[in-house]
Design a protein around this motif. Structure first.
Motif, short mmCIF file in Angstrom:
data_model
loop_
_atom_site.label_atom_id
_atom_site.label_comp_id
_atom_site.label_asym_id
_atom_site.label_seq_id
_atom_site.Cartn_x
_atom_site.Cartn_y
_atom_site.Cartn_z
N PRO A 13 -16.41 -12.71 30.59
CA PRO A 13 -15.88 -13.53 29.48
C PRO A 13 -16.58 -13.22 28.16
CG PRO A 13 -16.49 -14.91 31.37
CD PRO A 13 -17.03 -13.54 31.64
N GLY A 16 -15.19 -10.25 25.60
CA GLY A 16 -14.08 -10.39 24.66
C GLY A 16 -12.92 -9.46 24.98
N ALA A 17 -12.96 -8.82 26.15
CA ALA A 17 -11.95 -7.81 26.48
C ALA A 17 -10.92 -8.30 27.50
CB ALA A 17 -12.64 -6.54 27.02
N GLU A 18 -10.96 -9.61 27.82
CA GLU A 18 -9.98 -10.12 28.79
C GLU A 18 -8.58 -10.02 28.20
OE1 GLU A 18 -12.03 -13.78 28.40
OE2 GLU A 18 -12.35 -13.96 30.56
N ARG A 19 -7.65 -9.49 28.96
CA ARG A 19 -6.27 -9.47 28.48
C ARG A 19 -5.30 -9.29 29.65
NH1 ARG A 19 -4.10 -4.21 26.88
NH2 ARG A 19 -5.44 -2.57 27.67
N LEU A 20 -4.04 -9.57 29.39
CA LEU A 20 -3.00 -9.36 30.38
C LEU A 20 -2.30 -8.05 30.08
CD1 LEU A 20 -1.24 -12.86 30.64
CD2 LEU A 20 -3.18 -11.98 31.96
#
Lengths: 263, 316
Positions: A13, A16-20
Motif C-alpha cells: 500500500p 502507491g502502485a496499486e491499480r486494476l
C-alpha cells in the motif's frame, strides 16, 4: 502448539502502485508485493505463542499466484516454520466465495490447534473470508482479536474482541479460527539469521487437484461478482490554508463549520 | 421487482443501530425491501427498523447475544426468493456476510459507499486503494450480498411505519459455539467512531495522553467522537478501538477535525471520504495540507483552545 496463519501477498500500500487492469482485476504484476499488514500482526502473535509454549510450529497457508514464495519467504524469515501455497492457473480472478472454499479445503489437509488470519486485507478490504472459512470447516470463529490467550491444558482459547466501546472477552474450544488486528502487537523485523534460515525452510505447493476442488468452480469465469466500472475519485475542492492568529484561525474554522451547517 | 432483505443489527443498548436504518433506506432504492432483526428479545429494535421498511420480521430463532456466525446460519434459512441481502459493513456485519456467503454461495460486494439499481441488478460503488480509485461492482448472476459503509446515505423514515411479525428459523448448519465471557468498557471510548457524524482526531502532535483532553473537549463541544492516528495509539495515549486508518477503522463522518495529524497514506485511507476535513498542523508540508478542505498552520493547542472558547460562546 501448532498454529496455521492465513497469509496473503498484497500490493504494497505504501508503494502507491496499486491499480486494476483493464479487466477490473487487481494488477499484481506492476506493484511490489508484501505480506498483508493485518496478517503480520496475526503471525507475530502466533510466533510468540509457540515460543511461549516451548514446542510446536507456525505454518503459513497462502492462496496466491505462483510467484508468492518471494513474499512468503519474508514471513518465514520472521520465524514461521514452513509454508503451504495453494496455486493454480485456474484460480486467477477468483471471488470471495471461491477463495473461501479453497482455503477451507486446504486447511482440511493440515493439523493444527489454532488458525489465525488478519481481520482484512489491504487490497480487498472485504474482511469476510476468515468467517467463511471457519463456517465451512466447522471451527469456532473469534474475530477482531486484540489479544489471544490459549489454555493448552483445557483446550480452550480466550480472545479480547474489539467492540465499539471497548472489548468483549470471548471463549471457545480449540481448534478455533481467529482473525486478528494490529492490537496484537508490532511484528518483528526478520534477523539476518532468520533471512538465511528462511531460504531452506519447507515451502510446499498444492494444486486444486491436491485439495479436491473442481477448477471450473473457481476463477474469473465462476466469479460471483464483477467490477463493471472504474474511475478516479472526484477531486476535492482546493484547500483553504489559514496562517493567522489562533483566535482569527478559530473564527475562520467556525465560519466554515457554520457555512456547512456542521454547527 | 427485486426482493431485498435487510438484516438489522441490534446495539449493546438493545436499540437498532443507526447504520441499520441507513442501509434500510438504501435498500428501498434497490427493490421490494423488507427487514429481519435477529434476537429472541429484539422487539424494540424491530419496531425501530419498521420506521424505515414496510415489513420487518423478528428472527426468534437466535439468542439475543448470538455470535454473527450463528445469526448467519439462521439468516441463511430466510433467503428463499431473496435477490439481494443488504448488511451493515460493521465488524459483526462483515462476519455475518462472510458466513452467509460461505453457506449459500452468494457473492459479496463489500464496503459499498453507494448503491443503485441497474438493469441487471444492483450496482454498488466502492472506494479502493486508499481512495485512489472508485469502482463499480455488480453480481454476475444478479443475486448476492451487499455490505454498506456507515454514512453512505441519510436514513429517511417511511411516512407510515411498517408491520412487525415473528419468524423462527433454524440454522442451516451447526455453528461451533463461542461463549461471551464478559463485556469490558475501555476508557476514552465512550462514543463509538464507527458511525459518528463528527470525529475529532488526535495524532503525534498531541504529544501525550493529557493532550487528548483538548481533543475530547472539542469532540464534546461538537457532539462528536474521539479518533486517533496510529502514532497516538502506538504511544498508548488512546485505545486501539479509536484508531482510524489502514489497520484501524475506515470512517466517513460529515466532519473530520484532525489535530496534529500529518495525514500519511495509512491514515488518509481511513478518513479521506469525510464530508469536510479540517486540520490543524504546525507543518505546512504535511500531506494533509493537500487533501483537507481547511488547514490551519499553527499550534494545535493554541488554535484548539481558541476554537473551544468560540464554540462555547456560540452555544452559550
Amino acid at each position: 502448539m501448532r498454529i496455521v496463519v492465513l497469509t496473503k501477498p498484497v500490493p504494497d500500500p505504501a508503494s502507491g502502485a496499486e491499480r486494476l487492469g483493464q479487466d477490473g482485476r487487481l494488477d499484481r504484476a506492476n506493484s511490489p508485493a508484501v505480506v498483508n499488514g493485518n496478517d503480520e500482526y496475526a503471525l507475530e502473535k502466533a510466533l510468540k505463542l509457540v515460543e511461549a509454549a516451548g514446542e510446536g510450529e507456525v505454518i503459513l497457508l497462502t492462496m496466491a499466484p505462483a510467484n508468492a514464495p518471494e513474499t512468503m519467504r519474508k514471513a518465514l524469515a520472521m520465524g514461521a516454520h514452513r509454508g503451504v501455497l495453494v496455486t493454480d492457473p485456474a484460480l486467477a480472478g477468483s471471488c470471495i466465495v471461491a477463495t473461501t472454499r479453497v482455503l477451507a479445503a486446504a486447511l482440511a489437509t493440515l493439523e493444527f490447534d489454532l488458525v489465525f488470519a488478519g481481520v482484512d486485507t489491504s487490497d480487498g478490504f472485504a474482511g469476510t473470508v476468515p468467517a467463511g472459512v471457519a463456517a465451512l470447516t466447522g471451527l469456532p470463529y473469534l474475530s477482531w482479536a486484540a489479544d489471544i490467550r490459549p489454555d493448552i491444558g483445557a483446550r480452550t482459547v480466550q480472545v479480547d474482541r474489539i467492540s465499539p466501546t471497548g472489548y468483549d472477552v470471548l471463549e471457545a474450544s480449540m481448534p478455533a479460527l481467529i482473525s486478528g488486528t494490529q492490537a496484537l502487537g508490532e511484528p518483528r523485523y526478520p534477523s539476518l539469521k532468520g533471512i538465511m534460515a528462511a531460504r531452506n525452510k519447507e515451502l510446499i505447493t498444492l494444486s486444486l487437484a491436491d485439495i479436491g476442488i473442481d477448477p471450473t468452480t473457481v476463477g474469473l469465469s465462476a466469479a460471483t461478482t464483477t467490477v463493471v466500472g472504474q474511475r478516479p475519485p472526484a477531486p476535492r475542492a482546493a484547500t483553504q490554508v489559514i496562517r493567522d492568529t489562533p483566535d482569527e484561525a478559530a473564527r475562520q474554522i467556525v465560519d466554515f463549520l457554520a457555512d456547512r451547517r456542521l454547527i | 421487482m427485486a426482493t431485498i432483505l435487510v438484516v438489522g443489527e441490534v446495539g449493546p443498548d438493545g436499540a437498532i443501530t443507526k447504520l441499520s436504518t441507513e442501509i434500510a433506506t438504501a435498500a428501498r432504492s434497490l427493490g421490494d425491501a423488507r427487514g429481519l432483526v435477529p434476537g429472541a428479545s429484539a422487539d424494540a429494535a424491530a419496531r425501530e427498523l419498521a420506521d424505515f421498511l414496510p415489513a420487518v420480521e423478528i428472527e426468534r430463532g437466535v439468542a439475543t447475544d448470538a455470535s454473527a456466525s450463528e445469526v448467519a446460519a439462521v439468516v441463511a434459512s430466510a433467503i428463499d426468493g431473496v435477490d439481494v441481502v443488504v448488511l451493515p459493513a460493521s465488524p459483526s456485519g462483515r462476519d455475518l456476510a462472510g458466513v452467509l456467503s460461505a453457506l449459500t454461495g452468494l457473492g459479496v460486494l463489500a464496503n459499498a459507499v453507494g448503491v443503485a439499481s441497474g438493469d441487471a441488478g444492483p450496482v454498488t460503488t466502492h472506494s479502493v486503494f486508499g481512495g485512489k480509485l472508485i469502482t463499480d461492482g455488480a453480481f454476475a448472476g444478479g443475486r448476492g450480498i451487499i455490505t454498506v459503509r456507515p454514512n453512505t446515505v441519510t436514513a429517511e423514515p417511511l411516512g407510515t411505519p411498517g408491520t412487525v411479525t415473528d419468524r423462527s428459523g433454524a440454522p442451516v448448519r451447526a455453528i461451533a459455539p463461542v461463549r461471551l465471557v464478559e463485556r469490558v468498557a475501555a476508557e476514552g471510548a465512550a462514543v463509538s467512531i464507527d458511525d459518528a457524524r463528527i470525529i475529532v482526531s488526535g495524532g503525534r502532535g498531541v504529544g501525550g495522553p493529557e493532550g487528548f483532553g483538548l481533543v475530547e473537549e472539542l469532540a464534546g463541544l461538537l457532539g462528536g467522537a474521539v479518533g486517533a492516528s496510529r502514532a497516538a495509539v502506538d504511544s498508548g495515549w488512546i485505545p486501539y478501538s479509536q484508531q482510524i486508518g489502514q489497520t484501524g477503522k475506515i470512517v466517513k463522518p460529515q466532519l473530520y477535525l484532525a489535530l496534529g495529524i500529518s495525514g500519511a497514506i495509512q491514515h488518509k485511507v481511513g478518513m479521506q471520504t469525510a464530508g469536510a476535513i479540517v486540520a490543524v498542523n504546525r507543518d505546512p508540508d504535511a500531506p494533509i495540507v493537500d487533501f483537507a478542505d481547511v488547514v490551519v498552520i499553527g499550534d494545535l493547542f493554541e488554535v484548539g483552545r481558541a476554537l473551544a472558547d468560540q464554540l462555547r460562546a456560540r452555544s452559550g
